[in-house]
Design a protein around this motif. Structure first.
Motif, PDB file in Angstrom:
ATOM      1  N   UNK A 110       0.257  -1.373  -0.004  1.00 39.54           N
ATOM      2  CA  UNK A 110       0.094   0.501   0.182  1.00 39.54           C
ATOM      3  C   UNK A 110       1.044   1.051  -0.114  1.00 39.54           C
ATOM      4  N   UNK A 111       2.611   1.122  -0.076  1.00 35.10           N
ATOM      5  CA  UNK A 111       3.177   2.425  -0.092  1.00 35.10           C
ATOM      6  C   UNK A 111       2.767   3.026  -1.067  1.00 35.10           C
ATOM      7  N   UNK A 112       3.014   4.304  -1.606  1.00 38.22           N
ATOM      8  CA  UNK A 112       2.759   5.133  -2.211  1.00 38.22           C
ATOM      9  C   UNK A 112       3.998   5.190  -2.918  1.00 38.22           C
ATOM     10  N   UNK A 113       3.995   5.116  -4.191  1.00 38.58           N
ATOM     11  CA  UNK A 113       5.134   5.558  -5.412  1.00 38.58           C
ATOM     12  C   UNK A 113       4.970   7.151  -6.252  1.00 38.58           C
ATOM     13  N   UNK A 114       6.223   7.425  -5.384  1.00 41.44           N
ATOM     14  CA  UNK A 114       6.793   7.556  -4.701  1.00 41.44           C
ATOM     15  C   UNK A 114       6.784   7.900  -3.227  1.00 41.44           C
ATOM     16  N   UNK A 115       6.904   8.131  -2.458  1.00 41.60           N
ATOM     17  CA  UNK A 115       6.988   8.174  -1.450  1.00 41.60           C
ATOM     18  C   UNK A 115       6.755   9.045  -0.921  1.00 41.60           C
ATOM     19  N   UNK A 116       5.875   9.914  -0.510  1.00 45.97           N
ATOM     20  CA  UNK A 116       6.079  11.509   0.106  1.00 45.97           C
ATOM     21  C   UNK A 116       7.146  11.552   0.596  1.00 45.97           C
ATOM     22  N   UNK A 117       7.396  12.883   0.609  1.00 45.86           N
ATOM     23  CA  UNK A 117       8.532  14.292   1.241  1.00 45.86           C
ATOM     24  C   UNK A 117       8.704  13.993   2.557  1.00 45.86           C
ATOM     25  N   UNK A 118       9.354  13.537   2.759  1.00 48.31           N
ATOM     26  CA  UNK A 118       9.712  13.472   5.076  1.00 48.31           C
ATOM     27  C   UNK A 118       9.334  11.959   5.662  1.00 48.31           C
ATOM     28  N   UNK A 119       9.035  11.314   4.463  1.00 49.25           N
ATOM     29  CA  UNK A 119       8.185  10.277   5.001  1.00 49.25           C
ATOM     30  C   UNK A 119       9.083   9.234   5.298  1.00 49.25           C
ATOM     31  N   UNK A 120       9.932   8.376   6.875  1.00 50.41           N
ATOM     32  CA  UNK A 120      10.940   7.729   7.203  1.00 50.41           C
ATOM     33  C   UNK A 120      10.124   5.698   7.900  1.00 50.41           C
ATOM     34  N   UNK A 121      10.184   5.427   6.352  1.00 48.80           N
ATOM     35  CA  UNK A 121       9.529   3.655   6.686  1.00 48.80           C
ATOM     36  C   UNK A 121      10.765   2.966   7.053  1.00 48.80           C
ATOM     37  N   UNK A 122      10.554   1.710   7.860  1.00 51.15           N
ATOM     38  CA  UNK A 122      11.549   0.885   8.549  1.00 51.15           C
ATOM     39  C   UNK A 122      10.073  -0.725   8.233  1.00 51.15           C
ATOM     40  N   UNK A 123      11.044  -1.309   7.124  1.00 48.07           N
ATOM     41  CA  UNK A 123      10.923  -2.929   7.499  1.00 48.07           C
ATOM     42  C   UNK A 123      10.578  -3.782   8.719  1.00 48.07           C
ATOM     43  N   UNK A 124       9.423  -4.063   8.152  1.00 52.69           N
ATOM     44  CA  UNK A 124       8.773  -5.303   9.689  1.00 52.69           C
ATOM     45  C   UNK A 124       8.154  -6.907   9.269  1.00 52.69           C
ATOM     46  N   UNK A 125       8.044  -7.651   9.955  1.00 54.68           N
ATOM     47  CA  UNK A 125       7.585  -8.934   9.368  1.00 54.68           C
ATOM     48  C   UNK A 125       6.264  -8.713   8.579  1.00 54.68           C
ATOM     49  N   UNK A 126       6.253 -10.098   8.281  1.00 55.97           N
ATOM     50  CA  UNK A 126       4.823  -9.849   7.420  1.00 55.97           C
ATOM     51  C   UNK A 126       4.373  -8.434   6.073  1.00 55.97           C
ATOM     52  N   UNK A 127       5.618  -8.788   5.594  1.00 57.56           N
ATOM     53  CA  UNK A 127       5.289  -7.676   4.847  1.00 57.56           C
ATOM     54  C   UNK A 127       4.550  -6.271   4.971  1.00 57.56           C
ATOM     55  N   UNK A 218     -19.821   1.524 -16.576  1.00 51.87           N
ATOM     56  CA  UNK A 218     -19.903   2.229 -17.176  1.00 51.87           C
ATOM     57  C   UNK A 218     -18.434   3.531 -17.451  1.00 51.87           C
ATOM     58  N   UNK A 219     -19.056   4.259 -17.480  1.00 56.41           N
ATOM     59  CA  UNK A 219     -17.563   5.394 -17.942  1.00 56.41           C
ATOM     60  C   UNK A 219     -17.275   5.950 -15.657  1.00 56.41           C
ATOM     61  N   UNK A 220     -18.799   6.067 -15.505  1.00 51.66           N
ATOM     62  CA  UNK A 220     -18.781   6.769 -13.926  1.00 51.66           C
ATOM     63  C   UNK A 220     -17.779   5.467 -12.910  1.00 51.66           C
ATOM     64  N   UNK A 221     -17.311   3.660 -13.381  1.00 55.80           N
ATOM     65  CA  UNK A 221     -16.401   3.584 -12.669  1.00 55.80           C
ATOM     66  C   UNK A 221     -14.676   3.471 -13.115  1.00 55.80           C
ATOM     67  N   UNK A 222     -15.152   4.095 -14.651  1.00 56.74           N
ATOM     68  CA  UNK A 222     -14.412   3.909 -15.703  1.00 56.74           C
ATOM     69  C   UNK A 222     -13.397   5.331 -14.827  1.00 56.74           C
ATOM     70  N   UNK A 223     -13.447   6.427 -14.668  1.00 59.44           N
ATOM     71  CA  UNK A 223     -13.746   7.373 -14.064  1.00 59.44           C
ATOM     72  C   UNK A 223     -13.523   7.381 -12.309  1.00 59.44           C
ATOM     73  N   UNK A 224     -13.877   6.661 -11.596  1.00 59.17           N
ATOM     74  CA  UNK A 224     -13.747   7.564 -10.850  1.00 59.17           C
ATOM     75  C   UNK A 224     -12.375   5.777  -9.702  1.00 59.17           C
ATOM     76  N   UNK A 225     -11.825   5.000 -10.903  1.00 52.68           N
ATOM     77  CA  UNK A 225     -11.748   3.516  -9.918  1.00 52.68           C
ATOM     78  C   UNK A 225      -9.538   3.743  -9.753  1.00 52.68           C
ATOM     79  N   UNK A 226      -9.159   5.125 -10.403  1.00 49.81           N
ATOM     80  CA  UNK A 226      -8.091   5.751  -9.913  1.00 49.81           C
ATOM     81  C   UNK A 226      -8.193   6.248  -8.239  1.00 49.81           C
ATOM     82  N   UNK A 227      -8.958   7.422  -8.110  1.00 41.51           N
ATOM     83  CA  UNK A 227      -9.379   8.203  -6.639  1.00 41.51           C
ATOM     84  C   UNK A 227     -10.361   6.801  -5.818  1.00 41.51           C
ATOM     85  N   UNK A 228     -10.547   6.140  -6.233  1.00 42.66           N
ATOM     86  CA  UNK A 228     -10.860   5.224  -5.577  1.00 42.66           C
ATOM     87  C   UNK A 228      -9.947   4.150  -4.678  1.00 42.66           C
ATOM     88  N   UNK A 229      -8.651   4.319  -5.465  1.00 42.76           N
ATOM     89  CA  UNK A 229      -7.521   2.438  -5.787  1.00 42.76           C
ATOM     90  C   UNK A 229      -7.948   1.434  -6.447  1.00 42.76           C
TER      91      UNK A 229
END
Length: 619
Positions: A110-127, A218-229
């Motif tokens: 779920x990490x955004x690409x690219x990482x927002x400025x100022x984010x510090x990311x530490x890896x944990x177990x389990x992905x 239809x086009x409703x779902x097409x246009x909403x898909x990116x903003x809805x993730x």
């Protein structure tokens, strides 16, 4: 001499129910029907809504069930099956900040690409990862009321997608399939026989939506898909096109290889497609033309858009109109005190044939479309404002109808299906056009109907609603009154108009011609002239002779019986929807050609190639 485009079948669905056999029309004039007709109309609706089925579908309804049917049709308060207008979901953007910063865990995926400025990311177990940041941009789930609470909705319990295998089909295309299927089956003639007689190259289909398919499939779902993730599906864009009602009907209802087109003209869309069909038949480019439109605009985004324009009747405006408690049944108020239009959903279809083919097949004669006139507004200050083009379309239609039928028919035996959108601006401008032209043509009391009072504004299908209502008027003689208003608004022009708030009964044979009027955003004005069936039969007798008409009536007897059998089935709740997915595919390897014809295997048939020079001695 041009061919006459005869209306041989019609069908569809809207807030009044099923259109074929004047079923939906009878819901509008229910109070003026005989007891037997009233019971039959309500029984048909109850079956459509799934309240009565099979052998129990016929007969009078008990009082409680009758009230449920009445309350669950036409314009009414918006039902939750569309969305909850009191609590409609949206995303509220917010910028979060904290002196101590934020720490949270999330999936690495779920990490955004690219990482927002100022984010510090530490890896944990389990992905998972742990994120630290000082500020955070978020979209918060929120809910708010949409200020529009009324709509013309399909009868409660009737879901078009449940009538066939409609997986992934936008609602508008579901309506297109069912509406066209209703029209084809009401014809009472096997479609294969129609194609064989006319020739596959002589079939036209013109249909569209005005706004495209805007629900999630239809086009409703097409246009909403990116903003809805989410992800765009492989179907959303293709099924969202405005041409899809025609494409679906060609592929899955008719199996047609003939001419096709989708003309869009805002609220005049149906008449634009009807014009293309009429021109095809009048000049001989086609012998059969199927005309339709489908619109399913009851989604929050569309309502938001029209609301922001100030075009819709909202809760605050209706409170002012009613002086307190709102009667949502009367939210659509053409030519009365009003505050905006009411959206509706629906699909309407008609099958036109040239007069010779209609007689040869014994097809039903419900009327004929004499012509459709279209004019733009010229220079405009506002794209949504009305303009002078509609004066031209109405005047041209009236003048040609007078030339065809004579002065008396125009002055004494005509009526108008007004655009009647229920906006303050429409009530003034459209009434001014009708009133001035009525005076110019010597009409003293021109009957004006406005079916949006009952159905709301079904956008692309709106003039289809006008057409099927006019055919009902020709059959029964009852002109629907504008029953949702108490009085005509003070600024309405009506010196030469009859704007009745009650139904008006006339002898069917006393009405010769109907004018369907549409005023669309952007200057899309159209007016059609529709001739009554008794006028059409008189014209056909004069052109083809008494014997030809007598022979036609004999052939028509069997057709009427077959059409009635479909009506009987549909009145029990079995619409027998035509949906031929993957059936009768044409094997391209089996196509044969020579210089005069192309022969398609199976349903395609033989197509004759042009052999005459259309430009005569110019070449």
């Amino acid at each position: 001499m041009q061919r006459l485009p005869v209306i041989t079948a019609f069908g569809g669905f809207n807030p009044a129910g099923r259109s074929s056999f004047h079923r939906g029309y009878k819901r509008l004039v229910l109070d003026n029907l005989s007891l037997a007709e009233r019971n039959d109309t309500l029984s048909d609706l109850a079956a459509l809504m799934g309240l009565r089925t099979g052998a129990d579908a016929h007969g009078p309804l008990e009082a409680e069930l009758e009230r449920k049917v009445l309350d669950s049709t036409l314009v009414r308060e918006l039902e939750a099956r569309y969305y909850d207008y009191r609590n409609c979901h949206f995303h509220q953007p917010a910028q979060l900040s904290s002196d101590n910063g934020f720490t949270f865990e999330m999936s690495v995926r779920q990490l955004p690409v690219p990482l927002p400025e100022g984010w510090e990311v530490e890896s944990l177990d389990g992905g998972k990862v742990r994120v630290k940041c000082s500020s955070l941009s978020v979209m918060l789930d929120s809910h708010r009321e949409i200020s529009v609470a009324s709509a013309g909705q399909l009868p409660t319990g009737f879901e078009p997608g449940e009538q066939y295998n409609s997986r992934f089909h936008p609602r508008g295309l579901q309506l297109a399939i069912l509406g066209a299927s209703d029209a084809v089956q009401s014809l009472g003639i096997d479609w294969e026989r129609v194609v064989a007689k006319a020739g596959p190259e002589n079939i036209s289909v013109y249909a569209s939506s005005a706004m495209s398919q805007l629900d999630p499939n239809g086009n409703g779902g097409l246009l909403q898909s990116r903003l809805r993730g989410g992800r765009v599906s492989s179907k959303q864009l293709a099924l969202g096109l405005t041409s899809m009602p025609a494409d679906f009907v060609n592929a899955y209802v008719l199996g047609s290889v003939g001419t096709t087109g989708a003309v869009a003209g805002a609220c005049a869309t149906y008449l634009y497609n009807l014009r293309a069909a009429v021109e095809d038949i009048r000049c001989g480019r086609a012998r059969v033309a199927v005309v339709g439109a489908a619109e399913a605009p009851l989604v929050p985004e569309v309502v938001d858009g029209y609301t922001t324009m100030g075009a819709l009747a909202n809760i605050e405006g209706l409170r002012k109109v009613f002086g307190g408690e709102i009667d949502f049944r009367r939210a659509s108020r053409p030519f009365g005190d009003n505050c905006g239009f009411t959206l509706g959903e629906g699909s309407q279809w008609a099958i036109l044939m040239d007069d010779a083919l209609a007689l040869e097949l014994g097809a039903p004669i419900h009327g004929a479309v004499a012509n459709v006139f279209v004019n733009a507004d010229g220079p405009k200050k506002s794209i949504s404002a009305p303009g002078p083009g509609n004066y031209l379309t109405v005047a041209r239609a009236m003048a040609e109808a007078r030339a065809i039928l004579g002065e008396e028919s125009l002055q004494q035996r005509s009526f108008v299906q007004a655009h009647g959108s229920s906006t303050p601006q429409n009530r003034v401008t459209e009434s001014a056009i009708f009133d001035q032209l009525a005076a110019a043509f010597g009409i003293e009391s021109w009957p004006i109907c406005a079916v949006k009072a009952y159905l709301g504004h079904t956008v692309a299908a709106a003039s289809g609603d006008q057409l099927v209502t006019s055919l009902g008027i020709f059959a029964r003689g009852i002109l629907p009154g504008i029953t949702t208003i108490d009085r005509i608004a003070d600024d309405v022009h009506h010196n030469n108009l009859m704007l009745s708030m009650q139904h008006v009964e006339r002898a069917p044979e006393s009405l010769d011609v109907a004018f369907l009027n549409s005023k669309g955003f952007g200057g899309n004005n159209a007016t059609a002239s529709v001739l009554a069936p008794h006028v059409v039969e008189r014209m056909l007798g004069k052109r083809h002779g008494a014997k030809a008409l007598l022979d036609y009536k004999k052939r028509n007897e069997e057709v009427v019986l077959k059409a009635a059998a479909y009506d009987e089935s549909a009145s029990r709740g079995d619409l027998k929807a035509i949906y031929r997915f993957g059936e009768g595919l044409i094997d391209e390897s089996g196509i044969t050609c020579d210089s005069e014809r192309v022969t398609l295997p199976g349903i395609g048939g033989e197509v004759t190639l042009p052999c005459e020079n259309p430009y005569g001695d110019m070449v």
